[in-house]
Design a protein around this motif. Structure first.
Motif, PDB file in Angstrom:
ATOM      1  N   ARG A 131       0.823  -1.222   0.000  1.00 13.27           N
ATOM      2  CA  ARG A 131       0.000   0.000   0.000  1.00 13.27           C
ATOM      3  C   ARG A 131       0.853   1.266   0.000  1.00 13.27           C
ATOM      4  N   MET A 132       1.965   1.235  -0.689  1.00 10.32           N
ATOM      5  CA  MET A 132       2.793   2.421  -0.867  1.00 10.32           C
ATOM      6  C   MET A 132       2.600   2.944  -2.288  1.00 10.32           C
ATOM      7  N   THR A 133       2.672   4.241  -2.450  1.00 16.91           N
ATOM      8  CA  THR A 133       2.471   4.826  -3.776  1.00 16.91           C
ATOM      9  C   THR A 133       3.618   5.757  -4.166  1.00 16.91           C
ATOM     10  N   VAL A 134       3.788   6.845  -3.426  1.00 19.49           N
ATOM     11  CA  VAL A 134       4.767   7.869  -3.818  1.00 19.49           C
ATOM     12  C   VAL A 134       6.180   7.315  -3.802  1.00 19.49           C
ATOM     13  N   SER A 135       6.556   6.659  -2.704  1.00 20.10           N
ATOM     14  CA  SER A 135       7.919   6.132  -2.602  1.00 20.10           C
ATOM     15  C   SER A 135       8.173   5.053  -3.652  1.00 20.10           C
ATOM     16  N   LEU A 136       7.203   4.171  -3.892  1.00 21.71           N
ATOM     17  CA  LEU A 136       7.374   3.137  -4.913  1.00 21.71           C
ATOM     18  C   LEU A 136       7.521   3.757  -6.299  1.00 21.71           C
ATOM     19  N   CYS A 137       6.736   4.778  -6.555  1.00 22.96           N
ATOM     20  CA  CYS A 137       6.807   5.426  -7.864  1.00 22.96           C
ATOM     21  C   CYS A 137       8.205   5.990  -8.105  1.00 22.96           C
ATOM     22  N   VAL A 138       8.761   6.645  -7.099  1.00 21.06           N
ATOM     23  CA  VAL A 138      10.092   7.232  -7.257  1.00 21.06           C
ATOM     24  C   VAL A 138      11.163   6.150  -7.326  1.00 21.06           C
ATOM     25  N   ILE A 139      11.006   5.072  -6.539  1.00 19.44           N
ATOM     26  CA  ILE A 139      11.978   3.975  -6.582  1.00 19.44           C
ATOM     27  C   ILE A 139      12.023   3.360  -7.984  1.00 19.44           C
ATOM     28  N   PHE A 140      10.859   3.088  -8.573  1.00 17.63           N
ATOM     29  CA  PHE A 140      10.835   2.512  -9.919  1.00 17.63           C
ATOM     30  C   PHE A 140      11.313   3.526 -10.953  1.00 17.63           C
TER      31      PHE A 140
END
Length: 792
Positions: A533-542
């Motif tokens: 349930r992460m969005t912002v951090s996952l988006c930046v990591i990818f």
């Protein structure tokens, strides 16, 4: 019927546990003391005793003192600081942030080097046996090496540091929320985490080193902040300023960010991960220091990668770090491609919530197994590695050999390949053919991610191979997490998500221009968002992994859809683990029914507050400490004439004193022969405000003579004169928001109407009192209103 019976069993078990706690209190040898009556009453109602009742578990957990204790010593210490001392304090904060990033980067590099070389040589020998058709020898060697590596990792966790097992992220999240997770950041835990991760990842288990790296970074930060291990601490005066819960929290936040950065080479993603997932309390100064720590990690990793690219790191080469570089790949999509992207997000949310549900069931079973003893923990780990090795070695024989396509073979992906890495492993195929399933299974997890993410290879994998790979890693992901080795959730979820993402890419290939490798990336992102349930951090990591801004819009859409769908079914995987471990984590949003309950009603079911006088008798303090488990006591002064109002005198709330400070006063023999206030110089001779930040010792270690029992202690200089207070009329929801956002340990409840001679404090709320689960035990009628609200 099954669910209701399960609830009945849990309720019965919980009641039995509470009765057992009461029975143990009743047979206390100090039961003749009247204070025990208060404790027994408290245990029958709402308890501030550090008991976290979750399901069938009872864990003894305390809270942390994140609030600034503004007593006389603290105020004098800050007033007396010179400008040079203040600058030195700030400089040391940044120096510690630098050391956290530097040491985390070095340890992450060493772990990567060890894993790539151990696993690399293992695969080279296995493939050599397979090329010479010595299949049984290759299987025995492969299984034996994995068995030995897992045995070493598991025995370290079982015998030396049980807290090193698992990812460690839920415990870090709880610590930053204000929960004192014991034995999580010691030197032994750090060492076991490092070597355990090397052994478990090298053994080919379905786990990653990303979660353990977050825990490793936090351990480094904690040890630096407190000056070393418990037995060998550096007693440098300036370093002791950081040996408090507040500064230690900031350092551990830097350590968690550095760990994520070291795992993915994603500095901004590491900062956002700490902000979005683990940190409860945040401020701009902390943002700068975490970013500085992650920048140091990236510099260290980059330096080692350049060294290793010259061939000085054995088999490390370009491996060891998950890297999916599509900066040179043309990414093209149209408006109609939003439809397949949305489908990936929906499937990711559904599969993520299903994975969380099944993992919850598996972990409950594992909990029963692990409770039987160390041997059972060890046998469980060894059984999982045997099953994993058999599947990884045997399943590639089910795949068909595929002829090499000269148009997709380049200098980096020779077809067929007999090395430890590469997209086209020959395995048991004839010359000119490769085994696509062996490419994914007989390699390290990092290489498997790179292989399945490969772009411009639309015919590399057969659908049947991807289905087998997806099914296998779904099973392995469920049974591997929870065994007694350091584990991480990131990589297993990435592998599962990339497999079904690539399958969807094959199905939707005729209807979209998005590459199959990009579908694999989107599938991995969707499953991670659906489970974590992460969005912002996952988006930046990818985004930092792919080095391509064109992927940003469709990645954002996938993450938002997957998280939204997953939230409809169950909480995130880390919240589930927190629940299973019995950690009293305080959520950001209170339940809606909490607005119908006031804190006055909450304290009414609790016994009267145990308070102390400003100048208290030693015997009373010892009595209170021995016969209560409370960690904070209001300090009152009687007969005070206020500036305006009552002329006959009133009771003044001087503040709140902590249990640790009372023990320090007894240890240092801060006693007076008569009931009087002490002078400022008398206090400074005995204490420094730095010492009061430490929470060491217990009342059993303090020896008090009979003569000293009749003496007095002036509590005024040690008392926090600015405790947080709330009126009895405010709602529990508002009190919970205040408690969490400020990072409190105690919240005083004062009456709405103050009468002469009445105690100015009617109750103290702690973390346990504000947890929804504990409130519903005392107010069962609220559970019915809660269920009605859900139906509406």
């Amino acid at each position: 019927m099954g669910e209701s019976s399960m609830n009945l069993v849990e309720s019965t078990t919980r009641n039995n546990k509470m009765e057992e706690v009461e029975r143990l209190e009743e047979i206390d040898p100090e039961s003749n003391n009247p204070l025990n009556q208060t404790l027994l009453k408290r245990n029958r109602t709402l308890s501030s005793n550090p008991l976290a009742l979750v399901g069938e578990k009872v864990s003894y957990i305390e809270s942390l003192d994140y609030e600034i204790n503004e007593n006389d010593l603290f105020k004098h210490g800050w007033r007396s600081r010179s400008r040079v001392e203040a600058l030195q304090y700030i400089f040391l904060k940044w120096l510690l942030a630098f050391l956290v990033g530097f040491l985390t980067g070095i340890i992450a590099t060493l772990i990567n080097l060890a894993v790539e070389n151990i696993a690399g040589y293992k695969f080279l020998v296995v493939l050599k046996y397979i090329n010479t058709e010595r299949y049984l020898t290759g299987f025995l060697y492969f299984t034996g090496i994995n068995f030995i590596l897992t045995f070493a990792a598991s025995i370290l966790c079982v015998c030396f540091a049980p807290t090193a097992a698992g990812p460690g992220i839920p415990e870090i999240k709880a610590y930053l929320n204000g929960v004192d997770t014991p034995n999580m950041y010691g030197a032994t835990t750090l060492i076991v985490k490092i070597f355990g991760s090397i052994g478990a990842v090298s053994a080919g288990l379905d786990l990653g080193k990303e979660g353990p790296l977050v825990h490793i970074g936090s351990c480094i930060a904690s040890l630096l902040g407190q000056g070393g291990t418990d037995n060998y601490k550096i007693k440098w005066r300036w370093l002791r300023y950081f040996n408090n819960d507040r500064d230690r929290r900031d350092l551990i936040t830097c350590g968690a960010s550095s760990g994520v950065c070291a795992a993915f080479r994603s500095p901004v993603g590491g900062v956002l991960f700490a902000l979005e997932e683990v940190a409860t309390w945040w401020r701009s100064a902390l943002l700068w220091r975490t970013f500085f720590s992650t920048a140091v990690v990236v510099v260290v990793l980059r330096a080692f990668i350049e060294i290793c690219n010259s061939g000085k790191c054995g088999l490390f080469g370009a491996g060891g770090l998950i890297m999916f570089d599509v900066s040179n790949v043309t990414v093209s999509y149209h408006v109609m491609d939003i439809l397949p992207v949305a489908v990936i997000g929906i499937i990711g949310g559904l599969l993520g919530s299903l994975y969380n549900h099944l993992l919850h069931k598996v972990l409950r079973v594992y909990n029963l197994i692990n409770q039987k003893g160390k041997i059972h923990k060890l046998l469980l780990s060894l059984a999982v590695v045997l099953f994993t090795s058999v599947c990884q070695y045997g399943l590639p024989y089910l795949a068909k050999c595929t002829p090499c396509d000269s148009s997709i073979a380049d200098s980096e992906s020779v077809c067929p390949s007999n090395g430890r890495s590469g997209n086209f492993k020959q395995f048991n195929c004839p010359p000119g053919h490769y085994n696509d399933l062996a490419t994914l299974l007989l390699t390290t997890n990092d290489d498997a991610v790179r292989n399945i993410f490969s772009t411009n290879t639309p015919y590399e994998y057969q659908p049947s191979s991807l289905i087998i790979f997806f099914a296998l890693y779904c099973i392995l992901g469920l049974i591997t997490f929870g065994i007694a080795v350091p584990t991480g959730l990131f990589l297993p979820i990435i592998l599962m998500g990339s497999a079904y993402g690539r399958l969807l890419g094959m199905i939707m290939g005729p209807h979209t221009k998005i590459d199959q490798g990009l579908f694999a990336v989107l599938g991995a992102a969707s499953l991670m968002a659906g489970s974590m349930r992460m969005t912002v951090s996952l988006c930046v990591i990818f985004l930092e992994l792919t080095s391509n801004l064109l992927l940003l819009p469709i990645t954002m859409i996938v993450l938002l859809i997957a998280k939204t769908v997953g939230d409809c079914f169950n909480p995130s995987i880390y919240e589930i683990i927190l629940h299973l471990k019995g950690l009293p984590f305080m959520d950001a949003n209170p339940e809606s029914w909490m607005r119908n309950l006031t804190v006055g009603e909450l304290v009414d079911v609790k016994p009267a507050v145990i308070s102390l006088q400003g100048v208290e008798k030693v015997s009373k303090i010892v009595d209170v400490l021995k016969n209560t488990t409370h960690n904070g006591f209001p300090v009152m002064d009687d007969g005070i004439v206020p500036p305006v109002g009552q002329a006959n005198g009133a009771t003044e709330l001087h503040g709140l004193i902590l249990r640790a400070h009372l023990i320090q006063a007894l240890k240092k023999k801060f006693f007076l022969n008569e009931r009087r206030r002490t002078e400022e110089w008398e206090v400074r001779e005995k204490f420094t405000w730095v010492e009061l930040a430490e929470r060491e010792g217990n009342i059993e270690e303090v020896a008090i003579t009979m003569e000293e029992m009749e003496m007095f202690v002036d509590l005024h200089p040690l008392t926090n004169t600015t405790p947080f207070t709330v009126l009895e009329s405010i709602s529990v929801a508002k009190a919970m928001i205040l408690f969490r956002q400020v990072g409190l340990r105690h919240l005083l409840v004062v009456p709405k109407y103050q009468a002469s001679g009445v105690c100015p404090v009617i109750g103290i709320l702690t973390r346990q009192d504000l947890l929804a689960h504990n409130i519903l035990i005392v107010f069962p009628h609220l559970a019915k209103s809660k269920s009605r609200q859900k139906r509406n």
